[in-house]
Design an enzyme around this catalytic site. Structure first.
Site, PDB file in Angstrom:
ATOM      1  N   HIS A 242       0.827  -1.216   0.000  1.00  0.00           N
ATOM      2  CA  HIS A 242       0.000   0.000   0.000  1.00  0.00           C
ATOM      3  C   HIS A 242       0.859   1.263   0.000  1.00  0.00           C
ATOM      4  O   HIS A 242       2.096   1.186   0.074  1.00  0.00           O
ATOM      5  CB  HIS A 242      -0.958  -0.025   1.205  1.00  0.00           C
ATOM      6  CG  HIS A 242      -0.289  -0.129   2.548  1.00  0.00           C
ATOM      7  ND1 HIS A 242       0.371   0.920   3.135  1.00  0.00           N
ATOM      8  CD2 HIS A 242      -0.198  -1.171   3.424  1.00  0.00           C
ATOM      9  CE1 HIS A 242       0.836   0.534   4.313  1.00  0.00           C
ATOM     10  NE2 HIS A 242       0.516  -0.737   4.515  1.00  0.00           N
TER      11      HIS A 242
ATOM     12  N   CYS B  62       3.124  -5.407   6.432  1.00  0.00           N
ATOM     13  CA  CYS B  62       2.756  -4.951   5.083  1.00  0.00           C
ATOM     14  C   CYS B  62       3.987  -4.354   4.398  1.00  0.00           C
ATOM     15  O   CYS B  62       5.024  -4.159   5.029  1.00  0.00           O
ATOM     16  CB  CYS B  62       1.666  -3.882   5.155  1.00  0.00           C
ATOM     17  SG  CYS B  62       0.077  -4.543   5.660  1.00  0.00           S
TER      18      CYS B  62
END
Lengths: 409, 100
Positions: free
Chosen positions: A190, A206
């Site tokens: 992201h 992440c």
């Protein structure tokens, strides 16, 4: 004398726009892409700002320039931009992330040639590492909502900060504007609201990219794209008949086994070539771990191209992309006194660290007769100032003092 | 026999007389030389003492300069250590602040 030496090593100055940062074509049989560059720092530069402008992580620019102050480097100092990379030892398909180098590679076939886009990433911490292995993109979302995991919520609660169950899109959302959801549940690629964290072990597993990079990746990645995550701190590859070695500081706990793996690989190359490798140089590259491909061996003798080894000297851009902007002072605004120190460098460093928070907290240094004050602001109202003071305390352990507006007349 | 005794006695007297004359003349000369040598020795001693004092003073100065240099070096190293520590602390705090 120095400039003469520099002239012999650095190629003539190039406009910074000419320097390739993200898109490369991979010649058949080659493993090395890009070219090293160098830039002369100007007053007020920080390494994270230079890194972002050239699509590098702060890890990469720091490792390539040991001893250079990250936040207050000397103006006039020339630094290396490590814009050359050895591709990870994986199939060249889909997305490949190398955790050790904190870099993502996206492979694309273009007719008969192979293209690769590459971006720096921020990855998981020691406590919450990014998992390695094979996965794929299962879903994509623009302006994603962040569903706060219980573990993160607990961490914040311990610091006295209560997070909501979900964070909507906007400046407070740590996912940024784009997200690629992976088949391994709970893991995403992201954007970020903390661009200065790219190139750090700062996520909960992440992988985060600069806002401008995640946009390019998002638009270029179909659902079902395979994603391979590896941890390869030592990379070996060839270009134009020259063998290169690139070494990075290994992620916690993986150093010895990875070193043994690469040395085994080098011994095999040595045996195949029936010539001795320079093991002293190999050890030096591995120890220095500067994250730069270093030529260690001519596979085809006489093939070393001296010009390709020289870093390109890049002109300093007028403005650095994404550099935090500091609004003008306003008498009717609120401020926070973040520090009062005697050393100017200390003050500049504190201000730079505050300026690179996400979301942005502007900060500047006021020079007094015998001290330097770091002032954060301007803020529109007391609530904004108090919120900034709270973040300074929670994230940087700074006890800020809220300053009310100057009353005129 | 008596004659030879007499001759020997006369020769002894002559020798002793001659010796006596040489002793008193030479003595003054020797004493003068001794004085000169003594003066020279005194001068040499004084020179040596002065040289030693100068050497001692120079050594003291050198030691002092060395100590000051060492102290300055230590202080510079300490300043560097403190600056490094500050930079590391700032980096660590920054890294922590970059977590979600």
């Amino acid at each position: 004398m120095k400039s003469a030496q520099e002239k012999s090593w650095f190629s003539p100055s190039h406009p910074e726009g000419e320097v390739e940062r993200n898109e490369f074509s991979v010649a058949r049989g080659d493993d090395v892409i890009g070219r090293l560059a160098s830039i002369r720092l100007e007053k007020g530069d920080t390494l994270p700002d230079i890194a972002r402008h050239f699509s590098l992580g702060v890890n990469a620019i720091s490792a390539a320039n040991p001893g250079v102050d990250v936040w207050v480097p000397e103006a006039g100092e020339r630094i290396i931009l490590p814009l050359s990379f050895i591709l990870p030892d994986t199939p060249r398909k889909g997305i490949v992330v190398n955790l050790a180098t904190m870099r993502l590679f996206q492979f694309k076939e273009d007719g008969r040639s192979l293209l690769v886009s590459t971006y720096p990433v921020g990855v998981g911490t020691k406590e919450r590492p990014t998992p390695t292995g094979q996965m794929r993109v299962v879903r994509k979302a623009t302006r994603p909502t962040w569903h706060v995991p219980a573990s993160i919520s607990d961490d914040h609660r311990k610091k006295g900060n209560i997070l909501p169950a979900t964070v909507p899109p906007g400046p407070q959302n740590p996912l940024g504007e784009y997200a690629l959801y992976l088949s391994k549940s709970g893991y995403l690629i992201h954007g970020t609201n903390k661009p200065a964290s790219i190139g750090l072990n700062a996520t909960n597993g992440c992988m985060r990219l600069y806002p401008e990079n995640v946009k390019m990746l998002f638009n270029d990645t179909p659902v079902n794209t395979p994603v391979t995550i590896v941890n390869q701190p030592y990379l070996v590859g060839q270009r134009n008949g020259v063998l290169y070695l690139e070494a990075h500081t290994p992620q916690e706990g993986s150093g010895a086994s990875e070193l043994e793996k690469i040395n085994e690989k080098l011994r095999t190359i040595e045996k195949k070539a029936a010539r001795t490798l320079d093991w002293r140089k190999i050890k030096e590259v591995q120890t220095e771990a500067r994250g730069i491909p270093v030529p260690i061996f001519e596979i085809r003798q006489g093939s070393e191209n001296d010009a390709a080894k020289k870093p390109i000297e890049v002109e300093h851009p007028d403005t650095l992309y994404g550099r935090p902007e500091i609004p003008e002072l306003k008498l009717d605004a609120w401020y926070v006194l973040a520090a009062d120190v005697r050393d100017e460098i200390d003050a500049l460093r504190i201000a730079a660290v505050i300026n690179h928070q996400g979301p942005h907290i502007p900060a500047r240094v006021f020079s007094k007769s015998n001290s330097y004050r770091v002032i954060a602001g301007p803020f529109n109202d007391i609530n904004e100032a108090k919120e900034a003071a709270k973040r300074l305390k929670m994230d940087l352990d700074i006890d800020g003092i809220v300053i009310e507006p100057v009353k005129e007349g | 026999m008596k004659k030879s005794h007499l001759l020997i006695s006369m020769m002894l007297v002559l020798v002793s007389t001659l010796m006596g004359c040489a002793t008193s003349g030479e003595l003054e000369k020797v004493q003068a030389q001794q004085k000169l040598i003594d003066a020279k020795a005194e001068q040499a001693l004084q020179d040596a003492q002065a040289a030693k004092a100068a050497a001692d003073a120079a050594k003291l100065k050198a030691d002092e300069v060395t100590t000051r240099a060492e102290n300055a070096e230590k202080a510079a190293l300490e300043r560097e250590r403190i600056a490094d520590e500050k930079a590391k602390r700032a980096d660590a705090a920054f890294q922590k602040s970059m977590l979600k």
